[in-house]
Design a protein around this motif. Sequence first.
Motif, PDB file in Angstrom:
ATOM      1  N   UNK A 229       0.780  -0.890  -0.133  1.00 14.71           N
ATOM      2  CA  UNK A 229       0.167   0.124  -0.138  1.00 14.71           C
ATOM      3  C   UNK A 229       0.987   1.005   0.078  1.00 14.71           C
ATOM      4  N   UNK A 230       2.259   1.055   0.505  1.00 10.88           N
ATOM      5  CA  UNK A 230       2.679   2.471   0.257  1.00 10.88           C
ATOM      6  C   UNK A 230       3.647   2.842  -0.849  1.00 10.88           C
ATOM      7  N   UNK A 231       3.788   1.394  -1.688  1.00  8.56           N
ATOM      8  CA  UNK A 231       4.179   1.505  -2.990  1.00  8.56           C
ATOM      9  C   UNK A 231       2.621   2.519  -3.504  1.00  8.56           C
ATOM     10  N   UNK A 232       2.225   1.710  -3.208  1.00  8.72           N
ATOM     11  CA  UNK A 232       0.995   2.038  -4.639  1.00  8.72           C
ATOM     12  C   UNK A 232       0.688   4.137  -4.333  1.00  8.72           C
ATOM     13  N   UNK A 233       1.015   4.422  -2.718  1.00 10.72           N
ATOM     14  CA  UNK A 233       0.972   5.151  -2.253  1.00 10.72           C
ATOM     15  C   UNK A 233       2.104   6.304  -2.808  1.00 10.72           C
ATOM     16  N   UNK A 234       3.495   5.653  -2.791  1.00 13.33           N
ATOM     17  CA  UNK A 234       3.976   6.544  -4.021  1.00 13.33           C
ATOM     18  C   UNK A 234       3.897   6.550  -5.105  1.00 13.33           C
ATOM     19  N   UNK A 235       3.585   5.937  -6.056  1.00 14.28           N
ATOM     20  CA  UNK A 235       3.123   5.408  -6.821  1.00 14.28           C
ATOM     21  C   UNK A 235       2.295   7.163  -7.658  1.00 14.28           C
ATOM     22  N   UNK A 236       1.138   7.409  -7.001  1.00 10.89           N
ATOM     23  CA  UNK A 236       0.322   8.158  -7.537  1.00 10.89           C
ATOM     24  C   UNK A 236       0.958   8.989  -6.898  1.00 10.89           C
ATOM     25  N   UNK A 237       1.621   9.171  -6.023  1.00 10.01           N
ATOM     26  CA  UNK A 237       2.449  10.296  -5.326  1.00 10.01           C
ATOM     27  C   UNK A 237       3.056  11.070  -6.584  1.00 10.01           C
ATOM     28  N   UNK A 238       3.901  10.432  -7.610  1.00 12.70           N
ATOM     29  CA  UNK A 238       5.155  10.499  -8.503  1.00 12.70           C
ATOM     30  C   UNK A 238       4.069  10.682  -9.289  1.00 12.70           C
ATOM     31  N   UNK A 239       3.243   9.977  -9.723  1.00 12.86           N
ATOM     32  CA  UNK A 239       1.982  10.484 -11.160  1.00 12.86           C
ATOM     33  C   UNK A 239       1.809  11.506 -11.291  1.00 12.86           C
ATOM     34  N   UNK A 240       1.020  12.078  -9.965  1.00 16.89           N
ATOM     35  CA  UNK A 240       0.753  13.473  -9.773  1.00 16.89           C
ATOM     36  C   UNK A 240       1.924  14.558  -9.893  1.00 16.89           C
ATOM     37  N   UNK A 241       2.509  14.823  -9.742  1.00 18.53           N
ATOM     38  CA  UNK A 241       3.714  15.657  -9.863  1.00 18.53           C
ATOM     39  C   UNK A 241       4.548  15.490 -10.845  1.00 18.53           C
ATOM     40  N   UNK A 242       4.097  14.491 -12.141  1.00 19.32           N
ATOM     41  CA  UNK A 242       4.955  13.826 -13.469  1.00 19.32           C
ATOM     42  C   UNK A 242       3.534  14.681 -14.103  1.00 19.32           C
ATOM     43  N   UNK A 243       2.012  14.339 -13.733  1.00 19.71           N
ATOM     44  CA  UNK A 243       1.041  15.152 -14.404  1.00 19.71           C
ATOM     45  C   UNK A 243       1.273  17.070 -14.529  1.00 19.71           C
ATOM     46  N   UNK A 244       1.442  17.224 -12.560  1.00 26.06           N
ATOM     47  CA  UNK A 244       1.904  18.528 -12.224  1.00 26.06           C
ATOM     48  C   UNK A 244       2.469  19.863 -13.573  1.00 26.06           C
ATOM     49  N   UNK A 245       3.728  18.744 -13.329  1.00 28.11           N
ATOM     50  CA  UNK A 245       5.358  18.798 -14.202  1.00 28.11           C
ATOM     51  C   UNK A 245       4.916  19.203 -15.850  1.00 28.11           C
ATOM     52  N   UNK A 246       3.918  18.500 -16.311  1.00 26.57           N
ATOM     53  CA  UNK A 246       3.648  18.309 -17.701  1.00 26.57           C
ATOM     54  C   UNK A 246       2.724  19.691 -17.859  1.00 26.57           C
ATOM     55  N   UNK A 247       2.003  19.930 -16.815  1.00 23.28           N
ATOM     56  CA  UNK A 247       0.700  21.053 -16.795  1.00 23.28           C
ATOM     57  C   UNK A 247       1.876  22.580 -16.519  1.00 23.28           C
TER      58      UNK A 247
END
Length: 127
Positions: A108-126
Amino acid sequence: MKLSTILNFFILVFFTLLFVNDFFPHTTLAEVLSKQIILLILIALVIIQIASDKGKYKKLSKKAYVGLTVYTVGLWIVLTLLGGESQLGLSYNSPFFYLIVLLLALDLLRVYRQSKREQSEEKAKQE
């Protein structure tokens, strides 16, 4: 309502019945629906689910994954507290339980970190 939603609901119901049957094997439910029958129904439902998706891989959402994990561990604890004793030796008193909970927490910690990383990548793309 979508067929996949209905199938997922029944898969969860029969998964729960399998757990209850394991913890309380001498009930009327266990006499009517044996573990083998429940397992066959579960297998059939999963096959139907896979066939209805026509081979498409559907990733489980993060919320659904967390919910399913918490539900399974919670069911395990509640059935033990209700006085059930697993025929497979599943008990919150066993070291095996704590090992599984630790592994699930790490996942679950891995999933949480992965979702945070995906969110930060989306912000960087925007930006």
